[in-house]
Every structure is written in C-alpha cells, then in structure tokens.
Write a protein that holds these residues in place. Structure first.
Motif, PDB file in Angstrom:
ATOM      1  N   LYS A 199       0.831  -1.203   0.000  1.00  0.00           N
ATOM      2  CA  LYS A 199       0.000   0.000   0.000  1.00  0.00           C
ATOM      3  C   LYS A 199       0.866   1.252   0.000  1.00  0.00           C
ATOM      4  O   LYS A 199       0.590   2.218  -0.730  1.00  0.00           O
ATOM      5  CB  LYS A 199      -0.932  -0.002   1.213  1.00  0.00           C
ATOM      6  N   VAL A 200       1.920   1.255   0.834  1.00  0.00           N
ATOM      7  CA  VAL A 200       2.792   2.427   0.918  1.00  0.00           C
ATOM      8  C   VAL A 200       3.518   2.640  -0.414  1.00  0.00           C
ATOM      9  O   VAL A 200       3.587   3.758  -0.936  1.00  0.00           O
ATOM     10  CB  VAL A 200       3.805   2.271   2.071  1.00  0.00           C
ATOM     11  N   VAL A 201       4.066   1.550  -0.958  1.00  0.00           N
ATOM     12  CA  VAL A 201       4.792   1.657  -2.224  1.00  0.00           C
ATOM     13  C   VAL A 201       3.851   2.103  -3.340  1.00  0.00           C
ATOM     14  O   VAL A 201       4.206   2.949  -4.175  1.00  0.00           O
ATOM     15  CB  VAL A 201       5.468   0.319  -2.573  1.00  0.00           C
ATOM     16  N   SER A 202       2.650   1.567  -3.367  1.00  0.00           N
ATOM     17  CA  SER A 202       1.681   1.969  -4.380  1.00  0.00           C
ATOM     18  C   SER A 202       1.364   3.455  -4.268  1.00  0.00           C
ATOM     19  O   SER A 202       1.236   4.161  -5.278  1.00  0.00           O
ATOM     20  CB  SER A 202       0.400   1.139  -4.236  1.00  0.00           C
ATOM     21  N   ALA A 203       1.250   3.939  -3.029  1.00  0.00           N
ATOM     22  CA  ALA A 203       0.962   5.364  -2.821  1.00  0.00           C
ATOM     23  C   ALA A 203       2.116   6.226  -3.324  1.00  0.00           C
ATOM     24  O   ALA A 203       1.903   7.284  -3.930  1.00  0.00           O
ATOM     25  CB  ALA A 203       0.703   5.631  -1.341  1.00  0.00           C
ATOM     26  N   ILE A 204       3.357   5.786  -3.079  1.00  0.00           N
ATOM     27  CA  ILE A 204       4.515   6.561  -3.542  1.00  0.00           C
ATOM     28  C   ILE A 204       4.559   6.591  -5.065  1.00  0.00           C
ATOM     29  O   ILE A 204       4.824   7.642  -5.675  1.00  0.00           O
ATOM     30  CB  ILE A 204       5.818   5.967  -2.968  1.00  0.00           C
ATOM     31  N   ILE A 205       4.303   5.455  -5.695  1.00  0.00           N
ATOM     32  CA  ILE A 205       4.302   5.403  -7.159  1.00  0.00           C
ATOM     33  C   ILE A 205       3.205   6.312  -7.713  1.00  0.00           C
ATOM     34  O   ILE A 205       3.419   7.075  -8.671  1.00  0.00           O
ATOM     35  CB  ILE A 205       4.108   3.956  -7.642  1.00  0.00           C
ATOM     36  N   GLY A 206       2.034   6.240  -7.113  1.00  0.00           N
ATOM     37  CA  GLY A 206       0.948   7.119  -7.556  1.00  0.00           C
ATOM     38  C   GLY A 206       1.289   8.585  -7.368  1.00  0.00           C
ATOM     39  O   GLY A 206       0.964   9.426  -8.213  1.00  0.00           O
ATOM     40  N   LEU A 207       1.956   8.910  -6.254  1.00  0.00           N
ATOM     41  CA  LEU A 207       2.368  10.298  -6.009  1.00  0.00           C
ATOM     42  C   LEU A 207       3.361  10.763  -7.067  1.00  0.00           C
ATOM     43  O   LEU A 207       3.236  11.852  -7.627  1.00  0.00           O
ATOM     44  CB  LEU A 207       3.002  10.401  -4.617  1.00  0.00           C
ATOM     45  N   GLY A 208       4.352   9.908  -7.357  1.00  0.00           N
ATOM     46  CA  GLY A 208       5.338  10.281  -8.359  1.00  0.00           C
ATOM     47  C   GLY A 208       4.707  10.524  -9.713  1.00  0.00           C
ATOM     48  O   GLY A 208       5.009  11.515 -10.390  1.00  0.00           O
ATOM     49  N   HIS A 209       3.797   9.650 -10.101  1.00  0.00           N
ATOM     50  CA  HIS A 209       3.188   9.800 -11.421  1.00  0.00           C
ATOM     51  C   HIS A 209       2.205  10.965 -11.457  1.00  0.00           C
ATOM     52  O   HIS A 209       2.008  11.572 -12.515  1.00  0.00           O
ATOM     53  CB  HIS A 209       2.504   8.505 -11.815  1.00  0.00           C
ATOM     54  N   SER A 210       1.588  11.269 -10.326  1.00  0.00           N
ATOM     55  CA  SER A 210       0.732  12.461 -10.296  1.00  0.00           C
ATOM     56  C   SER A 210       1.565  13.722 -10.460  1.00  0.00           C
ATOM     57  O   SER A 210       1.079  14.731 -10.967  1.00  0.00           O
ATOM     58  CB  SER A 210      -0.053  12.509  -8.982  1.00  0.00           C
ATOM     59  N   LEU A 211       2.844  13.679 -10.050  1.00  0.00           N
ATOM     60  CA  LEU A 211       3.771  14.784 -10.271  1.00  0.00           C
ATOM     61  C   LEU A 211       4.457  14.685 -11.632  1.00  0.00           C
ATOM     62  O   LEU A 211       5.306  15.515 -11.963  1.00  0.00           O
ATOM     63  CB  LEU A 211       4.844  14.794  -9.167  1.00  0.00           C
ATOM     64  N   GLU A 212       4.102  13.642 -12.400  1.00  0.00           N
ATOM     65  CA  GLU A 212       4.636  13.404 -13.744  1.00  0.00           C
ATOM     66  C   GLU A 212       6.146  13.182 -13.726  1.00  0.00           C
ATOM     67  O   GLU A 212       6.882  13.686 -14.586  1.00  0.00           O
ATOM     68  CB  GLU A 212       4.270  14.560 -14.681  1.00  0.00           C
ATOM     69  N   VAL A 213       6.614  12.414 -12.740  1.00  0.00           N
ATOM     70  CA  VAL A 213       8.024  12.045 -12.684  1.00  0.00           C
ATOM     71  C   VAL A 213       8.120  10.531 -12.543  1.00  0.00           C
ATOM     72  O   VAL A 213       7.253   9.900 -11.922  1.00  0.00           O
ATOM     73  CB  VAL A 213       8.759  12.727 -11.500  1.00  0.00           C
ATOM     74  N   PRO A 214       9.149   9.910 -13.128  1.00  0.00           N
ATOM     75  CA  PRO A 214       9.316   8.461 -12.997  1.00  0.00           C
ATOM     76  C   PRO A 214       9.728   8.072 -11.590  1.00  0.00           C
ATOM     77  O   PRO A 214      10.250   8.888 -10.817  1.00  0.00           O
ATOM     78  CB  PRO A 214      10.409   8.134 -14.019  1.00  0.00           C
ATOM     79  N   VAL A 215       9.501   6.789 -11.261  1.00  0.00           N
ATOM     80  CA  VAL A 215       9.790   6.271  -9.914  1.00  0.00           C
ATOM     81  C   VAL A 215      10.736   5.083 -10.039  1.00  0.00           C
ATOM     82  O   VAL A 215      10.518   4.189 -10.859  1.00  0.00           O
ATOM     83  CB  VAL A 215       8.491   5.848  -9.195  1.00  0.00           C
ATOM     84  N   VAL A 216      11.776   5.084  -9.198  1.00  0.00           N
ATOM     85  CA  VAL A 216      12.768   4.011  -9.169  1.00  0.00           C
ATOM     86  C   VAL A 216      12.656   3.279  -7.839  1.00  0.00           C
ATOM     87  O   VAL A 216      12.598   3.912  -6.779  1.00  0.00           O
ATOM     88  CB  VAL A 216      14.198   4.561  -9.346  1.00  0.00           C
ATOM     89  N   ALA A 217      12.619   1.962  -7.874  1.00  0.00           N
ATOM     90  CA  ALA A 217      12.621   1.154  -6.651  1.00  0.00           C
ATOM     91  C   ALA A 217      14.037   0.668  -6.394  1.00  0.00           C
ATOM     92  O   ALA A 217      14.680   0.101  -7.279  1.00  0.00           O
ATOM     93  CB  ALA A 217      11.680  -0.037  -6.797  1.00  0.00           C
ATOM     94  N   GLU A 218      14.529   0.891  -5.176  1.00  0.00           N
ATOM     95  CA  GLU A 218      15.876   0.468  -4.813  1.00  0.00           C
ATOM     96  C   GLU A 218      15.844  -0.887  -4.117  1.00  0.00           C
ATOM     97  O   GLU A 218      14.813  -1.315  -3.586  1.00  0.00           O
ATOM     98  CB  GLU A 218      16.515   1.505  -3.890  1.00  0.00           C
ATOM     99  N   CYS A 219      16.981  -1.569  -4.133  1.00  0.00           N
ATOM    100  CA  CYS A 219      17.161  -2.844  -3.411  1.00  0.00           C
ATOM    101  C   CYS A 219      16.194  -3.928  -3.882  1.00  0.00           C
ATOM    102  O   CYS A 219      15.668  -4.706  -3.072  1.00  0.00           O
ATOM    103  CB  CYS A 219      17.036  -2.638  -1.903  1.00  0.00           C
TER     104      CYS A 219
END
Length: 529
Positions: A199-219
C-alpha cells in the motif's frame, strides 16, 4: 572482504586522505533498468576502495570517515570526473546518477566546481542525475533549492533518494521540482509478502506519477518483488536482481550487449493515479452496470447504470453493505455467491430477475486480486438482457410452431448441388438445438432402410448425370420411430449465374402404399416395390 575490526577506525583515518587525494577510490556502476523491458535506463555511480593491506573496504566504513575528515566533497568530485570520462565512451542513451553530499551544494563556488567536473568530459549534462536524500534536504532547504535551480538550468536532473523514510512534505516535493523519486529499499524488502508495504509503495508510485516524474525502486532482489512493482506501475528498478555494481571495463561490455532506454522516458506506464481516472471514466460512461464488492461485502464502487438496475439511488449503494441494499433473501444469495467466487476464483454468470419486475439481468462476477494474487473483492458487471430474453422467447415459440407443423405434416424439404451432394435438409421434429447440417444429414441416412439406401443412391446419381427429374420411394424409420414409406422427388433448377441445383421433397406416402397393396391383393394394380 570486510575491514578487519582492529584496523577499522584508526587505520582508515590514516589512509583515507591518501586514497582520496591519489584517486585510489574508484567508481563502480550499478544498473537501473526499466521494469517493463529490462533495458538499462541508467547507472548509479558508487564509490569503491580496494586497499593493498585491508582488501575491499566497504563504503559504510570509509564514507563516514571521509565525511569526518571533510574529504567527501573531493571524493565526490573525483568520482564524478572519472565516471563522466569513462561513460563518455560507452554506447547507449543511459543516464549517470550521483549521490552528492550537501557540502557541494552549500554555496555557488562549490556548485560550480561540481558542474565543471561534469563538463570536463563529453558526457551530456542532460543525462546526469543528482541524487539527494530527504534528510539532507532538511539541513538547508534554501541553499539546496538555489543549487538545484542552477544545475537544472544546465539540463541536469535531480532525484529525491530514499523516499518514504524521511520527512518530505508535499510542499517540499513541489518546491524542489524533482525529476525522479527513488523508493527506499527498506520498503521493497517485504513488498511481496506484506500488504501494508504494498500500500505504501503503491501510494509513492501514484504520487510520483501524479507529479509526472518516474519512480525508481531500490534494493530489488527477487523476481517476486519485480513482479509486484511492475503491476503497481513502477518505472525502474535497481538492485542485485537487475545487476550488481561493476567496474567500468565490465560496464562497457554489458552496454554493448544489452539494450538501453532513454534517460527521460517519453511516456510513463499506466500508474495508479491514471488508473483511477481511467476507472472513473469507465464507470461513468459504461453502458452496463458496474460495481465492486470488497471483502466485507460492501460496495466500494458502483455506477449510475448499476443503481438504475438495482432500483436505488447511487448514494444508498456505495459504501453500503449488501444487506442494506437488498431484501434479506437476495442479500444472502449475493453474499453466498460472492464468497464462492472469492474462494474458487471461478467466473460466475447468472441470469437474475428481481421479484415483481419484468427486467432480466445477466450478472457476471469475477474475483479481483492484488499483485500477489490475494483476493481483495469481486468485480460485478450487470447487463440488461430483457429485450434479448423476449426475442429468444419469440424465436422459441416460432420454432415450436414450425416443429409442430413439420411433425404433423408429411413433407421435408431438401436441396442438392449439381454433383448430387445434399447441402440442406429442413430440421426434423425433436432435433436437438444447435444440430449441424452434417449431423442432420447423417441422421436421415441412418434412418433409411439399408437395402433401399444403396438402391436410392444409385438411382439418384443416374438422375443427376442425366439432368432429368428424379423420383423414387424407400422405407424410412419416421420421427415417431415407426417404419414408413417415403417418396423423394426433385427437379433441377439453373440460377442466373449458370449454377445448377436440385430442389426436392421427402413425403410420407405410407397410406398411399398401403392402398396400393390392398388394390394389388384385389387384382386391381401393382403392389409397392
């Protein structure tokens, strides 16, 4: 090889200045890949130190010591300069990502030194990304904002690193205009097994895309994690699964053999943010009833068509339990059917009619799962099939009438092509629905008397060859399973295009044959063959 404990602090302090000043600490490169294509999107530049006596010294040991000795800015400039020079000779449109300490962003001269280090090589500035953690931003936001603005004016991109564990506010995200978000690795570790982490990761991805920036997952270390991230719409991944840090000569070979993607993707995958708007549009404009039941048997969503079919205002359906929407017996049936769908995963399709109403609805229920195949609810599609049911009833009534006429009547129509092959026989009474023409013809042949079948076949082929009228009679087990005498008559017809067909009719002549036999016994005529 880890640093021996008895050497760690004191020995490294003595050697760190020599290692930094003589550039014995060198860059290693870890791939950042596109989750959809596995193409290399970028390389994060990491510091590596191999001491002649200690062997490989972990960054977690020497970076804090370099920071304490005020050598981290020089170490970073050396890495930037060397990495850009090496990468300038490599193929592909990848980007280079650098972790830059706040001390290099504290004043204009330091920022200019950083820019000069990047500009000494031929590597394009618009393919360079500076990474800054949330905690480092808190130290001096005003200075960081000025430095970022200066670097971005030269085409350099800025990424917020380790996002999700610090104290970034929405105001800060908007203020700095980050070009990329990197999800902290601690949130990725339990991604495949923990719903709250998803849920947290999904929210971060949604936030990034709402700001129109790509999202990178580490580790990212497992395929299961990559699958979940891909399903959530994450753009890029970095970790041991996608590639461990490697020296420059190895990177050159990898890039030559592996595909790369542009540093700034032209379009983002469908993110949760975009999915929400797409789903909202589908619900609003769909010509069918749509609804979603959660695990508590509450309607999490529904559209106006569904509300019309149910016969209640939409406001009384959304967020309501099924027991609040329907009569007790209907609600119990819906709960039972939904639980069965959730348990089995089978798609349920039923026709439903509310008591006292004329409409008939086709209701399709499908289990919905999350990224790890865990059930989260039931998707419901409801289609008004009232008109179709009425049409089907009319067709059935006409078919019943036709079958009754055929069963009571003595004639069955048939058609043949010019070569004598039957192409049509009218349906028989009590014939199963969906019976093919081939099956129907086979049933007719099977009902003929075996001896007559051979004779009639020979007569028919002779008539076809002569292109003359055809008439014969044979014994047939009729639709009531009684043996009857049947007459078969046909005439050829030529179409305007010159094609030739035969049109014929089977007629029950049992009574006629019976009379002929009686007449023969009385000496008044020939008996039937």
């Amino acid at each position: 090889m880890a640093t021996p404990p008895f050497h760690t602090a004191h020995a490294l302090r003595q050697r760190i200045a020599d290692a930094v000043c003589h550039e014995k600490i060198f860059p290693a490169y870890q791939p950042i890949v596109c989750l959809q294509t596995r193409a290399i999107h970028g390389l994060e530049v990491l510091a590596r130190w191999h001491d002649p006596e200690f062997g490989a010294v972990p960054p977690k040991d020497f970076i804090p010591i370099a920071l304490q000795a005020s050598l981290l800015p020089l170490l970073t400039l050396n890495l930037v300069r060397r990495a850009c020079a090496e990468a300038g000779a490599w193929p592909g449109g990848f980007c280079l990502a650098f972790n830059v300490p706040p001390s290099l962003l504290q004043d204009a001269p330091a920022v200019r030194l950083l820019l000069e280090a990047m500009s000494e090589s031929s590597f394009p500035l618009d393919r360079i990304c500076i990474e800054m953690t949330e905690d480092e931003l808190v130290e001096d936001e005003t200075t960081a904002e000025r430095a970022f603005g200066y670097l971005k004016s030269h085409g350099i991109r800025v990424s917020l690193d380790d996002f999700g564990t610090g104290f970034s506010s929405m105001v800060r995200l908007s203020r700095f205009g980050f070009d990329e978000l990197k999800i902290d690795g601690s949130l990725i570790q339990r991604l495949a097994i923990d719903r709250e982490s998803r849920k947290v990761v999904s929210a971060i991805i949604g936030l990034g895309h709402s700001l129109e920036v790509p999202v990178v997952a580490e580790c990212v270390e497992t395929e299961a994690q990559a699958d979940v991230l891909r399903e959530l719409g994450c753009d890029f991944a970095q970790g041991w699964l996608t590639g461990r840090p490697m020296p420059g000569d190895e990177v050159a070979r990898v890039l030559a053999a592996a595909p790369t993607c542009a540093a700034s993707p032209a379009s983002l995958p469908l993110s949760p943010y975009l999915r929400q708007h797409q789903l909202s549009s589908l619900y609003t404009n769909a010509p069918v009833g749509l609804a979603f039941l959660d695990l508590d048997m509450r309607y999490a969503a529904a559209n106006m068509q569904f509300a019309r079919m149910v016969g209640r205002p939409l406001s009384e359906i959304v967020e309501a339990h099924v027991q609040q929407v329907y009569a007790p017996d209907i609600a119990a049936w819906i709960v039972q059917a939904s639980r069965r769908i959730l348990d089995s995963g089978d798609i349920s399709t039923v026709e439903f009619r509310f008591p006292g109403r004329e409409e008939t609805f086709l209701v399709v229920g499908t289990r919905v799962t999350d990224e790890t195949a865990q059930p989260i609810g039931v998707s419901v599609v409801t289609i008004d099939i009232t008109d179709r049911k009425r049409a089907e009833e009319e067709v059935r009534a006409r078919e019943a009438l036709y079958r009754a006429v055929v069963e009571l009547g003595p004639n069955v129509l048939w058609v043949s092509d010019a070569a004598g092959t039957l192409t049509y026989i009218s349906p028989a009474p009590q014939e199963p629905e969906g019976c093919t023409m081939e099956a129907r013809m086979a049933a007719w042949y099977a009902r003929m008397d075996a001896t007559d079948r051979l004779r009639v076949r020979a007569e028919w082929l002779a008539a076809v060859h002569a292109r003359d009228a055809f008439e014969t009679r044979f014994r047939l087990r009729w639709f009531d399973d009684r043996w009857r005498w049947v007459s078969s008559r046909a005439m050829p017809r030529t179409a305007p295009d010159g094609s030739r067909s035969w049109f014929g009719v089977f007629t029950d002549i049992s009574r006629q044959v019976e009379l002929e036999e009686q007449l023969a016994r009385l000496g008044g005529g020939p008996a039937a063959p």
